[in-house]
Design a protein around this motif. Structure first.
Motif, PDB file in Angstrom:
ATOM      1  N   MET A  59       0.829  -1.317  -0.266  1.00  0.00           N
ATOM      2  CA  MET A  59       0.004   0.073  -0.031  1.00  0.00           C
ATOM      3  C   MET A  59       0.907   1.440   0.005  1.00  0.00           C
ATOM      4  O   MET A  59       0.699   2.211  -0.693  1.00  0.00           O
ATOM      5  CB  MET A  59      -0.900   0.018   1.204  1.00  0.00           C
ATOM      6  CG  MET A  59      -2.285   0.818   1.144  1.00  0.00           C
ATOM      7  SD  MET A  59      -3.074   0.810   2.886  1.00  0.00           S
ATOM      8  CE  MET A  59      -3.500  -0.853   2.815  1.00  0.00           C
ATOM      9  N   ASP A  84       0.855   3.635   2.091  1.00  0.00           N
ATOM     10  CA  ASP A  84       0.396   4.724   2.971  1.00  0.00           C
ATOM     11  C   ASP A  84      -0.187   4.313   4.223  1.00  0.00           C
ATOM     12  O   ASP A  84      -1.035   3.582   4.050  1.00  0.00           O
ATOM     13  CB  ASP A  84      -0.695   5.401   1.851  1.00  0.00           C
ATOM     14  CG  ASP A  84      -1.133   6.354   2.600  1.00  0.00           C
ATOM     15  OD1 ASP A  84      -0.810   7.037   3.621  1.00  0.00           O
ATOM     16  OD2 ASP A  84      -2.418   6.996   2.360  1.00  0.00           O
ATOM     17  N   LYS A 139      -3.643   5.061   5.202  1.00  0.00           N
ATOM     18  CA  LYS A 139      -4.747   4.350   4.507  1.00  0.00           C
ATOM     19  C   LYS A 139      -5.388   3.277   5.383  1.00  0.00           C
ATOM     20  O   LYS A 139      -6.295   3.062   5.562  1.00  0.00           O
ATOM     21  CB  LYS A 139      -4.385   3.989   2.984  1.00  0.00           C
ATOM     22  CG  LYS A 139      -5.494   3.319   2.331  1.00  0.00           C
ATOM     23  CD  LYS A 139      -4.998   2.602   1.076  1.00  0.00           C
ATOM     24  CE  LYS A 139      -6.356   1.987   0.575  1.00  0.00           C
ATOM     25  NZ  LYS A 139      -5.728   1.308  -0.901  1.00  0.00           N
ATOM     26  N   ARG A 169      -7.443   4.947   7.859  1.00  0.00           N
ATOM     27  CA  ARG A 169      -8.991   5.249   6.984  1.00  0.00           C
ATOM     28  C   ARG A 169      -9.724   4.243   6.913  1.00  0.00           C
ATOM     29  O   ARG A 169     -10.998   4.077   7.448  1.00  0.00           O
ATOM     30  CB  ARG A 169      -8.443   6.029   5.860  1.00  0.00           C
ATOM     31  CG  ARG A 169      -7.922   7.393   6.053  1.00  0.00           C
ATOM     32  CD  ARG A 169      -8.092   8.147   4.618  1.00  0.00           C
ATOM     33  NE  ARG A 169      -7.700   7.494   3.556  1.00  0.00           N
ATOM     34  CZ  ARG A 169      -6.289   7.221   3.143  1.00  0.00           C
ATOM     35  NH1 ARG A 169      -5.306   8.102   3.929  1.00  0.00           N
ATOM     36  NH2 ARG A 169      -6.260   6.664   1.983  1.00  0.00           N
ATOM     37  N   VAL A 170      -9.479   3.202   6.307  1.00  0.00           N
ATOM     38  CA  VAL A 170      -9.840   1.968   6.057  1.00  0.00           C
ATOM     39  C   VAL A 170     -10.635   1.413   7.490  1.00  0.00           C
ATOM     40  O   VAL A 170     -11.945   0.720   7.334  1.00  0.00           O
ATOM     41  CB  VAL A 170      -9.049   0.789   5.507  1.00  0.00           C
ATOM     42  CG1 VAL A 170     -10.110  -0.491   5.298  1.00  0.00           C
ATOM     43  CG2 VAL A 170      -8.642   1.150   3.849  1.00  0.00           C
ATOM     44  N   SER A 205      -5.882  -4.827   0.067  1.00  0.00           N
ATOM     45  CA  SER A 205      -5.719  -4.333   1.624  1.00  0.00           C
ATOM     46  C   SER A 205      -7.047  -3.886   2.192  1.00  0.00           C
ATOM     47  O   SER A 205      -7.223  -4.462   3.479  1.00  0.00           O
ATOM     48  CB  SER A 205      -4.834  -2.935   1.635  1.00  0.00           C
ATOM     49  OG  SER A 205      -5.300  -2.109   0.807  1.00  0.00           O
ATOM     50  N   GLU A 232     -13.142   4.256  -0.148  1.00  0.00           N
ATOM     51  CA  GLU A 232     -11.725   4.463  -0.050  1.00  0.00           C
ATOM     52  C   GLU A 232     -11.235   4.780  -1.453  1.00  0.00           C
ATOM     53  O   GLU A 232      -9.873   5.102  -1.526  1.00  0.00           O
ATOM     54  CB  GLU A 232     -10.978   3.132   0.709  1.00  0.00           C
ATOM     55  CG  GLU A 232      -9.672   3.441   0.576  1.00  0.00           C
ATOM     56  CD  GLU A 232      -9.166   4.431   1.598  1.00  0.00           C
ATOM     57  OE1 GLU A 232      -8.179   5.110   1.648  1.00  0.00           O
ATOM     58  OE2 GLU A 232     -10.230   5.062   2.416  1.00  0.00           O
ATOM     59  N   ALA A 287     -10.937   2.478  -3.789  1.00  0.00           N
ATOM     60  CA  ALA A 287     -10.177   1.183  -3.823  1.00  0.00           C
ATOM     61  C   ALA A 287     -11.042   0.119  -4.529  1.00  0.00           C
ATOM     62  O   ALA A 287     -10.829  -1.175  -4.364  1.00  0.00           O
ATOM     63  CB  ALA A 287      -9.555   0.719  -2.684  1.00  0.00           C
ATOM     64  N   GLY A 302      -3.298   3.291  -4.194  1.00  0.00           N
ATOM     65  CA  GLY A 302      -3.067   3.932  -2.939  1.00  0.00           C
ATOM     66  C   GLY A 302      -4.395   4.536  -2.615  1.00  0.00           C
ATOM     67  O   GLY A 302      -5.249   4.838  -3.208  1.00  0.00           O
TER      68      GLY A 302
END
Length: 451
Positions: free
Chosen positions: A72, A74, A77, A80-81, A296, A410, A412, A451
């Motif tokens: 990832m 980051d 993140k 955040r997730v 992720s 996200e 993603a 990302g």
């Protein structure tokens, strides 16, 4: 392996084989009933399959989470997730509890039973009542931290393995190029684990057969008659939750609930046969990646959901508690019911952390209310197993939806990959790892990590 464009014979599909296993198991239970009968003796087949699945869950979560976070780049993140997932989980839990409360008050399945708790065998519920005294939010939070890493893997504690995996993934991400070899090794190891899952799935029809034969044979259809109203209420409420609440969530997220359900139909049948949502976890992780969710996000959201997003369990707990109040003629005020919802909002998060978690959580809730007699849960012991399918399937479906929604929040989620997957038009990507799902070769990851 089936060639591209060549459809397998229907009788070779996992979908058909699991259905046959369930049907044969039910038939055997009907014709050879009794706790010592032939059907009940099939229990080891179901137990063996569940044990095989459980042996692979912890390492799969470890590999998926570590590689996902390491690639990832980051670290923010991850937080955040996690926050977005927890926000979604708490919202869905509250809705599940509220719907269960409304339906059970309207339906009143326990009215007129007039249960006399003084005549019940308290020994049958003592172990649950005893464990309930130890169940607290503090203990649950502390239990997330493993005593040691080996112990977490040995016991198959999902949250503990997830906790360690997040830290290890963050460490590899921080090391960057220095840890590239380790990350690649774990990634390749994970591919081998998913191949093991493929081999284990050959035993799925036998596992579904053994589990279903035992349930029907040992408990008998006649044991359901008295509590049929509660069972019907639980199944109906779970159905409403899926096709009303989750349908609305799917619509807002931009995908079809029905196509999603068709996409995971084998996993639903697997859970139906084994009454364990864990039995489908490895395949669900693979399928969510095939459906375009970033690795992720899948690695964090899906395992977390198995402890924090138990929609079916929440529906059952609310309905069971109010059912027992109705059956024992215990009056509950609106404030009592709202207080009970508040307790369940916290205690339901630990329902998957211990064996018999549903009963222990129910006992803890009744103990906190000080109105409904704890001994009354003895009446549910004989039929709880028949309602576990509804709970487990609802939990499974809800966690899959949660993964897609969080991935979309996200940014993603590969929408094109999701549409291909849900329409059954997966195309194998070049140089991508393969996982056998639905009898055809499809990539485990058919999109780049974002990302």
């Amino acid at each position: 392996m089936a060639e591209a464009g060549v459809k397998k014979a229907f009788y070779r599909s996992l979908y058909f084989q699991v259905i046959m296993g369930i049907c044969i198991g039910i038939a055997l239970g009907v014709f050879f009933p009794g706790k010592d009968g032939l059907a009940a003796q099939m229990k080891p087949f179901g137990d063996a399959f569940i044990k095989m699945i459980k042996m692979i869950i912890a390492p799969i979560i470890f590999c998926t989470v570590v590689v996902g976070i390491a690639k990832m780049g980051d670290m923010g993140k991850v937080g955040r997730v996690g926050l977005k997932a927890m926000l979604y989980f708490w919202t869905m839990t509250l809705l599940a509890l509220a719907i269960g409360l409304v339906v059970v008050n309207f339906y009143q399945p326990g009215a007129g039973m007039n249960l006399d708790v003084s005549t019940m065998d308290m020994s049958a519920v003592e172990k649950y009542a005893g464990s309930a005294k130890k169940l607290s939010t503090i203990d649950f939070i502390l239990n997330i931290i493993p005593t040691n890493v080996v112990d977490a893997f040995a016991k198959g504690e999902i949250l503990q393995v997830l906790f360690f995996s997040i830290f290890f993934g963050l460490a590899l991400s921080a090391l960057g190029e220095k840890a590239k070899t380790v990350t690649k090794f774990i990634d390749e190891f994970g591919k081998g684990l998913f191949k093991v899952v493929h081999y284990i799935m050959f035993f799925a029809p036998m596992g579904a057969f053994g589990a279903m034969a035992y349930v029907v044979g040992a408990h008998g259809v006649s044991s359901l008659q008295q509590l049929m109203y509660l069972m019907a209420g639980v199944y109906t409420t779970c159905f409403l939750f899926i096709f009303v609440v989750l349908w609305a969530v799917c619509r807002m997220a931009g995908f079809s609930l029905w196509r999603y359900l068709c996409f995971i139909k084998e996993e639903i049948l697997l859970v139906l046969g084994t009454s364990s949502s864990e039995s489908a976890l490895p395949r669900m992780m693979a399928k969510m990646e095939v459906a375009g969710c970033n690795r992720s996000v899948v690695g964090l959201t899906l395992p977390m959901g198995y402890s924090f997003n138990l929609d079916g369990t929440c529906i059952y707990l609310t309905m069971a508690a109010v059912f027992l109040a109705q059956a024992t003629n215990t009056p509950l005020t609106l404030s009592d019911e709202l207080y009970m919802m508040g307790i369940l909002l916290l205690t339901s998060k630990g329902a998957a952390a211990v064996t018999g978690g549903g009963f222990i959580t129910l006992a803890a809730t009744l103990g906190s209310l000080h109105t409904i007699p704890i001994a009354s849960i003895a009446v549910l012991l004989g039929v709880d197993r028949f309602m576990s399918e509804a709970r487990a399937i609802t939990n499974l479906i809800g966690n899959g939806v949660a993964t897609i929604v969080v991935a979309k929040w996200e940014g993603a989620l590969d929408t094109e990959a999701m549409n291909r997957a849900f329409s059954g038009k997966n195309e194998q990507a070049e140089d991508s790892p393969e996982e056998i799902i639905d009898g055809e070769a499809v990539p485990v990851v058919i999109h780049a990590d974002k990302g």
